[in-house]
Design a protein around this motif. Structure first.
Motif, mmCIF file in Angstrom:
data_model
loop_
_atom_site.group_PDB
_atom_site.id
_atom_site.type_symbol
_atom_site.label_atom_id
_atom_site.label_comp_id
_atom_site.label_asym_id
_atom_site.label_seq_id
_atom_site.Cartn_x
_atom_site.Cartn_y
_atom_site.Cartn_z
ATOM 1 N N VAL A 11 44.904 53.965 16.908
ATOM 2 C CA VAL A 11 45.722 55.135 17.195
ATOM 3 C C VAL A 11 45.630 56.023 15.966
ATOM 4 O O VAL A 11 45.933 55.595 14.851
ATOM 5 C CB VAL A 11 47.171 54.726 17.504
ATOM 6 N N ASP A 12 45.133 57.243 16.167
ATOM 7 C CA ASP A 12 45.015 58.197 15.062
ATOM 8 C C ASP A 12 46.351 58.898 14.851
ATOM 9 O O ASP A 12 46.939 59.427 15.805
ATOM 10 C CB ASP A 12 43.965 59.280 15.408
ATOM 11 N N LEU A 13 46.817 58.890 13.623
ATOM 12 C CA LEU A 13 48.052 59.607 13.263
ATOM 13 C C LEU A 13 47.601 60.736 12.347
ATOM 14 O O LEU A 13 47.382 60.530 11.154
ATOM 15 C CB LEU A 13 49.007 58.654 12.537
ATOM 16 N N ALA A 66 49.489 49.807 22.212
ATOM 17 C CA ALA A 66 48.485 49.149 23.051
ATOM 18 C C ALA A 66 48.433 49.741 24.466
ATOM 19 O O ALA A 66 47.352 50.047 24.983
ATOM 20 C CB ALA A 66 48.761 47.652 23.122
ATOM 21 N N ASP A 67 49.600 49.931 25.093
ATOM 22 C CA ASP A 67 49.619 50.431 26.475
ATOM 23 C C ASP A 67 49.038 51.836 26.543
ATOM 24 O O ASP A 67 48.326 52.197 27.489
ATOM 25 C CB ASP A 67 51.059 50.433 27.015
ATOM 26 N N ASN A 68 49.360 52.607 25.516
ATOM 27 C CA ASN A 68 48.835 53.972 25.426
ATOM 28 C C ASN A 68 47.302 53.964 25.346
ATOM 29 O O ASN A 68 46.606 54.735 26.012
ATOM 30 C CB ASN A 68 49.433 54.612 24.162
ATOM 31 N N THR A 69 46.788 53.035 24.538
ATOM 32 C CA THR A 69 45.331 52.924 24.361
ATOM 33 C C THR A 69 44.661 52.486 25.668
ATOM 34 O O THR A 69 43.644 53.052 26.078
ATOM 35 C CB THR A 69 45.019 51.916 23.229
ATOM 36 N N ILE A 70 45.252 51.489 26.336
ATOM 37 C CA ILE A 70 44.677 51.001 27.598
ATOM 38 C C ILE A 70 44.687 52.135 28.630
ATOM 39 O O ILE A 70 43.696 52.365 29.331
ATOM 40 C CB ILE A 70 45.447 49.763 28.116
#
Ligand code: ADP
Length: 302
Positions: A11-13, A66-70
């Protein structure tokens, strides 16, 4: 399936800053964005946006990222059966981009460090259906070496993006790859040679050719790309653009090159298109968000 990307997701911040902070200093960033990134994920998304069918082999954590990435992989139509949930934090990347579009990046590997050779074995049957394996170095090196061996066993070409620069990378253990795509820093580290001039870069690339790698493709930022093989070299000049954010340009290049090479087998033409695609991506902020779809790309560059 066209392409198996075995690698990282993060996740890029991203903080957009006016200047880099010095040690011990706190500064305010006028703008911030949260995005899906990681070299593996970026390359997978670029290839998928252009129309390739991509199998992603990666590990996510057990946290809110994780859910965001999936969901992001699914949104881009990327096969998600080997996006493995792990009892760890997800990979995160705090990124700083200044007004001259220079960037500084910190990588927290998290679950990415736990992607194992065993995970690849579990995915072997599906990897075997792909026409290209694409690798980077944001995962455990032993897993990278295992993927290269698997490619050899299955007779599938392998592209290695040796990024981020890893001093412990063994040239001996990656010499069977068909394509290696370093930037100048990475090339200097692997070859142990200077890369100050184009001649230096050719000489450094020759070290990789001598080791047995067939195609050395060096990305040169705004200057474009140098393709070096045993039979010669070709400079593909960078396109003139108003660069806003070069984060993820190398990943755009690799995703695009992989897409066109898998569909045409034409290296020179795939490099030409990837140079346009990556150059176009730096005109927009963000990483994956800055990558054009196949339709947009055709509209812009014909
Ligand atoms: P990395 O992001 O991995 O360091 P580079 O900076 O070499 O990789 O960029 C990858 C590719 O993106 C370049 O080879 C080029 O095709 C394109 N590119 C990057 N920056 C620019 C720019 N300022 N202008 C035009 N093309 C660019």
């Amino acid at each position: 399936m066209d392409i198996a990307v075995i690698g990282s997701n993060n996740v890029d911040l991203i903080s957009y800053i006016t200047r880099m902070p010095s040690e011990g200093e706190t500064i305010e960033a006028p703008d911030f964005q949260l995005g899906c990134g990681g070299k593996g994920a970026n390359q997978a998304v670029a290839a998928s946006k252009l129309g390739s069918e991509v199998l992603m082999v990666t590990r996510v954590g057990n946290d809110l990222f994780a859910d965001n990435t999936i969901a992001n992989f699914k949104e881009h139509g990327i096969d998600d059966q080997y996006i493995l949930k792990t009892d760890a934090t997800s990979g995160v990347a705090p990124i700083f981009v200044d007004q001259q579009s220079r960037n500084s990046i910190i990588i927290v590997k998290g679950a990415n460090a736990l992607l194992s050779p065993e995970d690849l074995e579990n995915a072997r049957e599906d990897i075997a259906k792909c026409k290209l394996i694409v690798l980077q170095l944001e995962i455990n090196l032993e897993t990278v070496y295992a993927a290269i061996e698997m490619g050899k066993e299955l007779g599938i070409p392998v592209l290695l993006n040796p990024a981020p620069a890893a001093p412990e990378l063994s040239l001996e253990r990656v010499k069977s790859v068909d394509f290696i795509v370093p930037n100048e820093t990475e090339l200097s580290l692997i070859s142990g040679m200077p890369v100050d001039t184009l001649e230096d870069i050719s000489n450094a690339a020759a070290v990789l050719l001598d080791a047995g790698i067939k195609n050395v493709i060096v990305t040169l930022g705004a200057r474009g790309v140098l393709w070096v093989t045993a039979s010669g070299e070709k400079l593909i000049e960078g396109i003139a653009v108003d660069a806003k954010d070069t984060t993820g340009a190398g990943d755009a290049f690799i995703g695009c090159f992989s897409h066109f090479w898998v569909s045409s087998g034409d290296i020179a033409e795939s490099l030409r298109l990837a140079n346009y695609y990556a150059g176009d991506s730096v005109t927009r902020q963000g990483t994956q968000k800055s990558y054009a779809t196949g339709e947009d790309f055709r509209e812009r560059f014909g």
